[in-house]
Write a protein that holds these residues in place. Structure first.
Motif, short mmCIF file in Angstrom:
data_model
loop_
_atom_site.label_atom_id
_atom_site.label_comp_id
_atom_site.label_asym_id
_atom_site.label_seq_id
_atom_site.Cartn_x
_atom_site.Cartn_y
_atom_site.Cartn_z
N UNK A 1 0.84 -1.20 0.00
CA UNK A 1 0.00 0.00 0.00
C UNK A 1 0.87 1.25 0.00
N UNK A 2 0.33 2.29 -0.59
CA UNK A 2 0.89 3.63 -0.44
C UNK A 2 -0.11 4.40 0.39
N UNK A 3 0.36 5.10 1.40
CA UNK A 3 -0.49 5.86 2.32
C UNK A 3 -0.15 7.33 2.18
N UNK A 4 -1.15 8.13 1.83
CA UNK A 4 -0.98 9.57 1.74
C UNK A 4 -1.75 10.23 2.88
N UNK A 5 -1.20 11.33 3.38
CA UNK A 5 -1.88 12.11 4.40
C UNK A 5 -1.92 13.57 3.97
N UNK A 6 -2.94 14.26 4.46
CA UNK A 6 -3.07 15.71 4.26
C UNK A 6 -2.90 16.33 5.64
N UNK A 7 -1.88 17.17 5.78
CA UNK A 7 -1.58 17.81 7.06
C UNK A 7 -1.77 19.32 6.96
N UNK A 8 -2.27 19.90 8.05
CA UNK A 8 -2.36 21.35 8.09
C UNK A 8 -1.02 21.93 8.52
N UNK A 9 -0.95 23.25 8.67
CA UNK A 9 0.32 23.92 8.99
C UNK A 9 0.87 23.50 10.35
N UNK A 10 0.02 23.00 11.24
CA UNK A 10 0.47 22.54 12.56
C UNK A 10 0.89 21.08 12.55
N UNK A 11 0.77 20.43 11.40
CA UNK A 11 1.14 19.02 11.30
C UNK A 11 0.03 18.06 11.68
N UNK A 12 -1.20 18.56 11.90
CA UNK A 12 -2.33 17.71 12.23
C UNK A 12 -2.90 17.07 10.96
N UNK A 13 -3.15 15.77 11.01
CA UNK A 13 -3.68 15.06 9.85
C UNK A 13 -5.16 15.41 9.69
N UNK A 14 -5.50 15.93 8.51
CA UNK A 14 -6.87 16.33 8.19
C UNK A 14 -7.56 15.33 7.27
N UNK A 15 -6.76 14.51 6.57
CA UNK A 15 -7.34 13.55 5.64
C UNK A 15 -6.30 12.54 5.21
N UNK A 16 -6.77 11.50 4.54
CA UNK A 16 -5.89 10.44 4.11
C UNK A 16 -6.52 9.67 2.95
N UNK A 17 -5.69 8.98 2.20
CA UNK A 17 -6.15 8.08 1.15
C UNK A 17 -5.06 7.03 0.93
N UNK A 18 -5.47 5.86 0.44
CA UNK A 18 -4.53 4.78 0.21
C UNK A 18 -4.60 4.31 -1.23
N UNK A 19 -3.48 3.81 -1.69
CA UNK A 19 -3.37 3.16 -2.99
C UNK A 19 -2.99 1.71 -2.71
N UNK A 20 -3.89 0.79 -3.01
CA UNK A 20 -3.63 -0.62 -2.78
C UNK A 20 -2.88 -1.16 -4.00
N UNK A 21 -1.60 -1.40 -3.79
CA UNK A 21 -0.70 -1.81 -4.86
C UNK A 21 -0.70 -3.32 -5.09
N UNK A 22 -0.93 -4.08 -4.04
CA UNK A 22 -0.89 -5.54 -4.12
C UNK A 22 -2.11 -6.04 -4.89
N UNK A 23 -1.89 -6.52 -6.08
CA UNK A 23 -2.97 -7.00 -6.94
C UNK A 23 -2.60 -8.39 -7.46
N UNK A 24 -3.59 -9.10 -8.01
CA UNK A 24 -3.29 -10.42 -8.58
C UNK A 24 -2.23 -10.34 -9.68
N UNK A 25 -1.61 -11.46 -9.92
CA UNK A 25 -0.51 -11.56 -10.90
C UNK A 25 -0.89 -11.04 -12.29
N UNK A 26 -2.15 -11.23 -12.68
CA UNK A 26 -2.57 -10.81 -14.01
C UNK A 26 -3.05 -9.36 -14.06
N UNK A 27 -2.83 -8.60 -12.96
CA UNK A 27 -3.27 -7.21 -12.91
C UNK A 27 -2.18 -6.28 -12.37
N UNK A 28 -0.96 -6.40 -12.86
CA UNK A 28 0.11 -5.57 -12.31
C UNK A 28 -0.03 -4.09 -12.64
#
Length: 182
Positions: free
Chosen positions: A63-90
């Protein structure tokens, strides 16, 4: 908020350090009625366990994990990219758990997270993305505006946090490879 927001990919070690803050975002979203795989009330232990599992997936390169942080470093949001897929779907990846804390909504956070996760997908050599969302919700409109193609709806696919059934809309997006990935 949008001007001072930073979107970034979280590395292996840092993902574990973000568990508590990410649990806060998840709990807030579920409390606010978001159908994101959890029922209300969502315990802090369950939310933290979910994010620890995500951090382990980041460490394994699944997985790739992204975060959205404000100027104080507080996490306001997030999203993931699921990279692990079956062999026939690289070439494919799933977008998962696009979450924005209610205090940060309507400030372009979700739009910026989605643009950033698409860039990450291109950098990873992915050309087909898929995701699902609650039918008729705000996120459905967001994805449509961002150029995602609506594939179809499954009625009564999931439950809302209060136990009511909800339909789920599936989307896909074809990406052109980045010069970096090619």
């Amino acid at each position: 908020m949008l001007d001072t927001l930073t979107i970034r990919r979280v590395g292996t070690d840092e993902a574990s350090a973000c568990v508590d803050a990410l649990a806060d975002v998840l709990i807030d979203c579920v409390e606010g009625g978001a159908s994101v795989s959890f029922m209300w009330p969502l315990s802090r232990d369950k939310a933290q366990a979910f994010w620890r599992n995500v951090a382990e997936g980041v460490a394994r390169g699944e997985r790739a994990l992204l975060i959205a942080e404000d100027e104080a470093g507080a996490i306001q949001g997030t999203v993931q990219l699921v990279l692990a897929q079956p062999e026939n779907q690289p070439h494919r990846a799933d977008i998962a758990k696009m979450l924005v804390h209610r205090r940060a909504r309507r400030h372009g956070v979700a739009q910026r997270l989605m643009a950033a996760i698409e860039d990450e997908a291109r950098a990873e050599g992915k050309t087909v993305l898929v995701l699902d969302t609650v039918t008729g919700g705000d996120a459905e409109r967001l994805y449509t505006r961002a150029g995602w193609q609506r594939v179809g709806v499954v009625p009564n696919y999931a439950l809302m946090p209060d136990g009511a059934f909800c339909g789920t809309t599936f989307f896909c997006k074809q990406l052109t490879p980045s010069a970096r990935a090619a």
